[in-house]
Design an enzyme around this catalytic site. Structure first.
Site, PDB file in Angstrom:
ATOM      1  N   PHE A 137      34.740   0.255  34.812  1.00 51.75           N
ATOM      2  CA  PHE A 137      35.164  -0.028  36.193  1.00 51.75           C
ATOM      3  C   PHE A 137      36.661  -0.315  36.292  1.00 51.75           C
ATOM      4  CE2 PHE A 137      30.745  -1.764  36.221  1.00 51.75           C
ATOM      5  CZ  PHE A 137      30.232  -1.077  37.300  1.00 51.75           C
ATOM      6  N   TYR A 167      45.665   7.765  43.957  1.00 50.00           N
ATOM      7  CA  TYR A 167      44.453   7.065  43.497  1.00 50.00           C
ATOM      8  C   TYR A 167      43.334   8.077  43.248  1.00 50.00           C
ATOM      9  CZ  TYR A 167      39.948   4.816  43.753  1.00 50.00           C
ATOM     10  OH  TYR A 167      38.643   4.457  43.482  1.00 50.00           O
ATOM     11  N   ASN A 223      42.394  -3.465  53.219  1.00 49.20           N
ATOM     12  CA  ASN A 223      42.543  -2.057  53.608  1.00 49.20           C
ATOM     13  C   ASN A 223      41.228  -1.498  54.122  1.00 49.20           C
ATOM     14  OD1 ASN A 223      45.248  -1.704  52.468  1.00 49.20           O
ATOM     15  ND2 ASN A 223      44.215  -2.018  50.505  1.00 49.20           N
ATOM     16  N   ARG A 253      31.094   6.933  57.813  1.00 48.70           N
ATOM     17  CA  ARG A 253      31.051   6.811  56.348  1.00 48.70           C
ATOM     18  C   ARG A 253      29.649   6.429  55.892  1.00 48.70           C
ATOM     19  NH1 ARG A 253      35.179   8.673  57.410  1.00 48.70           N
ATOM     20  NH2 ARG A 253      37.292   8.152  56.719  1.00 48.70           N
ATOM     21  N   LYS A 294      41.108   9.574  39.694  1.00 53.11           N
ATOM     22  CA  LYS A 294      39.657   9.729  39.509  1.00 53.11           C
ATOM     23  C   LYS A 294      39.338  11.164  39.080  1.00 53.11           C
ATOM     24  CE  LYS A 294      38.456   5.573  40.352  1.00 53.11           C
ATOM     25  NZ  LYS A 294      38.069   4.734  39.226  1.00 53.11           N
ATOM     26  N   SER A 298      34.508   8.433  42.482  1.00 60.00           N
ATOM     27  CA  SER A 298      34.540   8.100  43.900  1.00 60.00           C
ATOM     28  C   SER A 298      34.329   9.365  44.731  1.00 60.00           C
ATOM     29  CB  SER A 298      35.919   7.515  44.212  1.00 60.00           C
ATOM     30  OG  SER A 298      36.148   7.485  45.598  1.00 60.00           O
TER      31      SER A 298
HETATM   32  P1  NAD Z   1      37.934  -4.470  41.655  1.00 61.65           P
HETATM   33  O1  NAD Z   1      39.404  -4.449  41.798  1.00 61.65           O
HETATM   34  O2  NAD Z   1      37.174  -5.574  42.307  1.00 61.65           O
HETATM   35  O3  NAD Z   1      37.515  -4.439  40.111  1.00 61.65           O
HETATM   36  C1  NAD Z   1      38.301  -3.794  39.138  1.00 61.65           C
HETATM   37  C2  NAD Z   1      38.533  -4.778  38.014  1.00 61.65           C
HETATM   38  O4  NAD Z   1      39.324  -4.134  37.003  1.00 61.65           O
HETATM   39  C3  NAD Z   1      39.301  -6.025  38.455  1.00 61.65           C
HETATM   40  O5  NAD Z   1      38.588  -7.194  38.042  1.00 61.65           O
HETATM   41  C4  NAD Z   1      40.650  -5.916  37.735  1.00 61.65           C
HETATM   42  O6  NAD Z   1      41.156  -7.177  37.355  1.00 61.65           O
HETATM   43  C5  NAD Z   1      40.281  -5.056  36.532  1.00 61.65           C
HETATM   44  N1  NAD Z   1      41.392  -4.264  35.976  1.00 61.65           N
HETATM   45  C6  NAD Z   1      42.278  -3.476  36.631  1.00 61.65           C
HETATM   46  N2  NAD Z   1      43.135  -2.918  35.752  1.00 61.65           N
HETATM   47  C7  NAD Z   1      42.782  -3.359  34.520  1.00 61.65           C
HETATM   48  C8  NAD Z   1      43.300  -3.156  33.208  1.00 61.65           C
HETATM   49  N3  NAD Z   1      44.361  -2.392  32.986  1.00 61.65           N
HETATM   50  N4  NAD Z   1      42.697  -3.768  32.167  1.00 61.65           N
HETATM   51  C9  NAD Z   1      41.617  -4.576  32.364  1.00 61.65           C
HETATM   52  N5  NAD Z   1      41.093  -4.812  33.585  1.00 61.65           N
HETATM   53  C10 NAD Z   1      41.671  -4.218  34.651  1.00 61.65           C
HETATM   54  O7  NAD Z   1      37.383  -3.052  42.173  1.00 61.65           O
HETATM   55  P2  NAD Z   1      35.903  -2.565  42.479  1.00 61.65           P
HETATM   56  O8  NAD Z   1      35.782  -2.372  43.944  1.00 61.65           O
HETATM   57  O9  NAD Z   1      34.921  -3.400  41.773  1.00 61.65           O
HETATM   58  O10 NAD Z   1      35.959  -1.120  41.834  1.00 61.65           O
HETATM   59  C11 NAD Z   1      35.511  -0.866  40.521  1.00 61.65           C
HETATM   60  C12 NAD Z   1      35.732   0.591  40.186  1.00 61.65           C
HETATM   61  O11 NAD Z   1      35.043   1.400  41.117  1.00 61.65           O
HETATM   62  C13 NAD Z   1      37.196   1.028  40.236  1.00 61.65           C
HETATM   63  O12 NAD Z   1      37.432   1.945  39.182  1.00 61.65           O
HETATM   64  C14 NAD Z   1      37.293   1.717  41.575  1.00 61.65           C
HETATM   65  O13 NAD Z   1      38.322   2.669  41.593  1.00 61.65           O
HETATM   66  C15 NAD Z   1      35.936   2.347  41.702  1.00 61.65           C
HETATM   67  N6  NAD Z   1      35.530   2.599  43.076  1.00 61.65           N
HETATM   68  C16 NAD Z   1      35.571   1.582  43.994  1.00 61.65           C
HETATM   69  C17 NAD Z   1      35.208   1.823  45.313  1.00 61.65           C
HETATM   70  C18 NAD Z   1      35.293   0.741  46.348  1.00 61.65           C
HETATM   71  O14 NAD Z   1      35.357   1.044  47.534  1.00 61.65           O
HETATM   72  N7  NAD Z   1      35.285  -0.534  45.975  1.00 61.65           N
HETATM   73  C19 NAD Z   1      34.785   3.100  45.680  1.00 61.65           C
HETATM   74  C20 NAD Z   1      34.736   4.111  44.728  1.00 61.65           C
HETATM   75  C21 NAD Z   1      35.123   3.846  43.421  1.00 61.65           C
HETATM   76  C1  WQD Z   2      36.179   3.284  56.536  1.00 59.79           C
HETATM   77  C2  WQD Z   2      36.321   3.720  57.986  1.00 59.79           C
HETATM   78  C3  WQD Z   2      38.598   4.082  58.666  1.00 59.79           C
HETATM   79  C4  WQD Z   2      39.839  -0.113  58.263  1.00 59.79           C
HETATM   80  C5  WQD Z   2      38.264   4.144  50.936  1.00 59.79           C
HETATM   81  C6  WQD Z   2      38.919   4.999  49.891  1.00 59.79           C
HETATM   82  C7  WQD Z   2      37.874   5.642  49.019  1.00 59.79           C
HETATM   83  C8  WQD Z   2      36.903   4.599  48.453  1.00 59.79           C
HETATM   84  C9  WQD Z   2      36.376   3.673  49.497  1.00 59.79           C
HETATM   85  C10 WQD Z   2      37.613   3.973  46.268  1.00 59.79           C
HETATM   86  C11 WQD Z   2      37.347   4.835  58.196  1.00 59.79           C
HETATM   87  C12 WQD Z   2      38.000   2.931  59.421  1.00 59.79           C
HETATM   88  C13 WQD Z   2      39.099   1.060  58.269  1.00 59.79           C
HETATM   89  C14 WQD Z   2      40.313  -0.647  59.500  1.00 59.79           C
HETATM   90  C15 WQD Z   2      39.263   1.193  60.643  1.00 59.79           C
HETATM   91  N1  WQD Z   2      37.540   3.745  47.506  1.00 59.79           N
HETATM   92  N2  WQD Z   2      38.821   1.701  59.438  1.00 59.79           N
HETATM   93  N3  WQD Z   2      40.001   0.035  60.639  1.00 59.79           N
HETATM   94  O1  WQD Z   2      38.767   5.218  53.868  1.00 59.79           O
HETATM   95  O2  WQD Z   2      36.275   5.714  53.768  1.00 59.79           O
HETATM   96  O3  WQD Z   2      37.425   4.966  51.743  1.00 59.79           O
HETATM   97  O4  WQD Z   2      37.451   3.144  50.291  1.00 59.79           O
HETATM   98  O5  WQD Z   2      37.339   4.968  45.662  1.00 59.79           O
HETATM   99  O6  WQD Z   2      38.552   6.312  48.028  1.00 59.79           O
HETATM  100  O7  WQD Z   2      39.680   6.007  50.544  1.00 59.79           O
HETATM  101  O8  WQD Z   2      37.069   3.333  53.551  1.00 59.79           O
HETATM  102  O9  WQD Z   2      36.788   1.074  54.456  1.00 59.79           O
HETATM  103  O10 WQD Z   2      39.118   2.072  54.366  1.00 59.79           O
HETATM  104  O11 WQD Z   2      37.472   2.984  55.992  1.00 59.79           O
HETATM  105  O12 WQD Z   2      39.013   1.766  61.708  1.00 59.79           O
HETATM  106  O13 WQD Z   2      41.003  -1.684  59.546  1.00 59.79           O
HETATM  107  O14 WQD Z   2      36.795   2.607  58.753  1.00 59.79           O
HETATM  108  O15 WQD Z   2      39.432   4.862  59.481  1.00 59.79           O
HETATM  109  O16 WQD Z   2      36.854   5.656  59.224  1.00 59.79           O
HETATM  110  P1  WQD Z   2      37.452   4.906  53.323  1.00 59.79           P
HETATM  111  P2  WQD Z   2      37.665   2.288  54.556  1.00 59.79           P
END
Ligand code: NAD
Ligand code: WQD
Length: 339
Positions: A82, A150, A199, A232, A154, A126
């Site tokens: 992760f 970003y 965000n 979404r 991935k 993702s």
């Molecule tokens: P998060 O930031 O809560 O968790 C990521 C963790 O990785 C954090 O605890 C951070 O301290 C740690 N980390 C970052 N860089 C590091 C490094 N160099 N060495 C050791 N630890 C490190 O994020 P999350 O939402 O739990 O996401 C987990 C994974 O899932 C990420 O790879 C993210 O890109 C992916 N992902 C997240 C989402 C989402 O919307 N949350 C969606 C799709 C994919």
């Molecule tokens: C959801 C919807 C916005 C905030 C992102 C990354 C994606 C993945 C998940 C990691 C959209 C709208 C949002 C706000 C709004 N992360 N919105 N006002 O953009 O689908 O995905 O997070 O892999 O890679 O791009 O998620 O939660 O930002 O937005 O209207 O203040 O909510 O336009 O339609 P998104 P989000």
């Protein structure tokens, strides 16, 4: 004998929920996290929920020697990876930092795995790798592209892992493409703690509900969707966590590499989510319609049939439960997760 799983990023949002599910299913868990975006206090929260304090290394995956030590000191059966940076907007501003952490850090991890003959890997990918899809629902064989650094980290990780799996038949790798994870553990002890101004939609709405922010800016209401706002596929983080256990079992059964969507298959608009959250929290969510956010797409939701077929997994929680659980975590932890 129980299996030992290395969880990189295990104190983070999705990682901590996955550790809980792993421990409750009888796995031993070793966490590696540099605490860049999480707190050590998460470990005690995991202990409160499961009765087990997971083994923890405060190690950066960029630190090759630190990783070596973890692999030397533990007999690892598999890795769930992760750790990484995840803020889309920030990645546009500091792309090299994102490539360094998410690519160079991951390369260190994969090299260390190969050296120590640890061949089973579940990677956090993702839905962002589908770019702006030509149609919905999105299937795993759709063309891949990205719109920001970003997302590119991935996509490159996916390619690196494909090349690795093709070069060495010992590897068994599952790429999990998450849609939009929200919600929190039902205990209210662990959840998403955004850094600064959120965000993502859900943490933003939660902060409006608790009075930290005045109103939600809805990014555009002129999309070709049910009510003009973006749609979404929101998925409960506990469902997502359970998908990782199924992916570990899948990796046990086969070799090579495969990509699987983790979503619910249902899309909700921004306004629908806002209404669901208002209902769950009993709070009014003030909002204003503003300009579209650059890079956003109209609709994104998963075709979930492959996850059902190959993992035997499907999401169970609905949007109401996701909002109730997000709200419980937000209201119990207004200042995040601290000791
Ligand atoms: P998060 O930031 O809560 O968790 C990521 C963790 O990785 C954090 O605890 C951070 O301290 C740690 N980390 C970052 N860089 C590091 C490094 N160099 N060495 C050791 N630890 C490190 O994020 P999350 O939402 O739990 O996401 C987990 C994974 O899932 C990420 O790879 C993210 O890109 C992916 N992902 C997240 C989402 C989402 O919307 N949350 C969606 C799709 C994919
Ligand atoms: C959801 C919807 C916005 C905030 C992102 C990354 C994606 C993945 C998940 C990691 C959209 C709208 C949002 C706000 C709004 N992360 N919105 N006002 O953009 O689908 O995905 O997070 O892999 O890679 O791009 O998620 O939660 O930002 O937005 O209207 O203040 O909510 O336009 O339609 P998104 P989000």
């Amino acid at each position: 004998m129980s299996k030992t799983i290395l969880v990189t990023g295990g104190t983070g949002y999705i990682g901590s929920h996955t550790c809980v599910e792993l421990i409750q299913a009888g796995y031993e868990v070793v966490i590696v996290d540099n605490l860049y975006n999480s707190s050590k206090a998460v470990l005690k929260r995991i202990e409160t929920i499961t009765g087990v304090l997971p083994k923890f290394y405060q190690v950066d995956i960029l630190d090759r020697e630190g990783l070596e030590k973890v692999f030397e000191e533990n007999h690892l059966d598999a890795v769930i990876h992760f750790a990484g940076y995840k803020a889309v907007g920030e990645s546009v501003k500091i792309p090299l930092t994102y490539y360094q952490n998410n690519i160079a850090g991951s390369l260190n991890l994969y090299e260390t795995m190969k050296k120590h003959h640890v061949y089973h890997l579940v990677f956090s990918s993702s839905a962002t790798v589908y770019g702006d899809p030509a149609s919905v629902p999105i299937r795993e064989n759709f063309p891949l592209s990205t719109t920001n650094p970003y997302g590119t980290t991935k996509l490159y990780n996916e390619q690196i892992l494909k090349d690795l799996a093709h070069s060495d038949e010992n590897f068994s790798i599952v790429l999990l493409r998450y849609f939009n994870p929200i919600g929190a553990h039902k205990s209210g002890l662990i959840g998403e703690v955004p850094n600064g101004i959120p965000n993502n939609l859900l943490p933003y709405i939660a902060q409006v509900a608790i009075g930290k922010r005045e109103y939600l800016s809805v990014f555009g209401n002129d999309y070709d969707t049910v009510d003009g706002t973006g749609v979404r596929d929101y998925i409960h983080v506990v469902d997502l966590a359970k998908g990782h256990l199924k992916a570990l079992e899948y990796a046990d059964k086969r070799k090579g590499i495969d990509a699987v969507n983790l979503g619910t298959g249902h899309g909700y608009s921004v306004l629908q989510v806002k209404d669901a959250f208002a209902k769950a929290s009993g709070k009014e969510i003030a909002y204003k319609i503003v300009e579209r956010r650059p890079g956003d797409i109209a609709e994104c939701y998963a075709d979930t049939s492959k996850a059902k077929e190959v993992l035997g997994w499907q999401a169970e929680y609905d949007i109401e439960t996701m909002c109730q659980d997000s709200w419980r975590f937000q209201s119990q932890n207004p200042d995040g997760i601290n000791d």
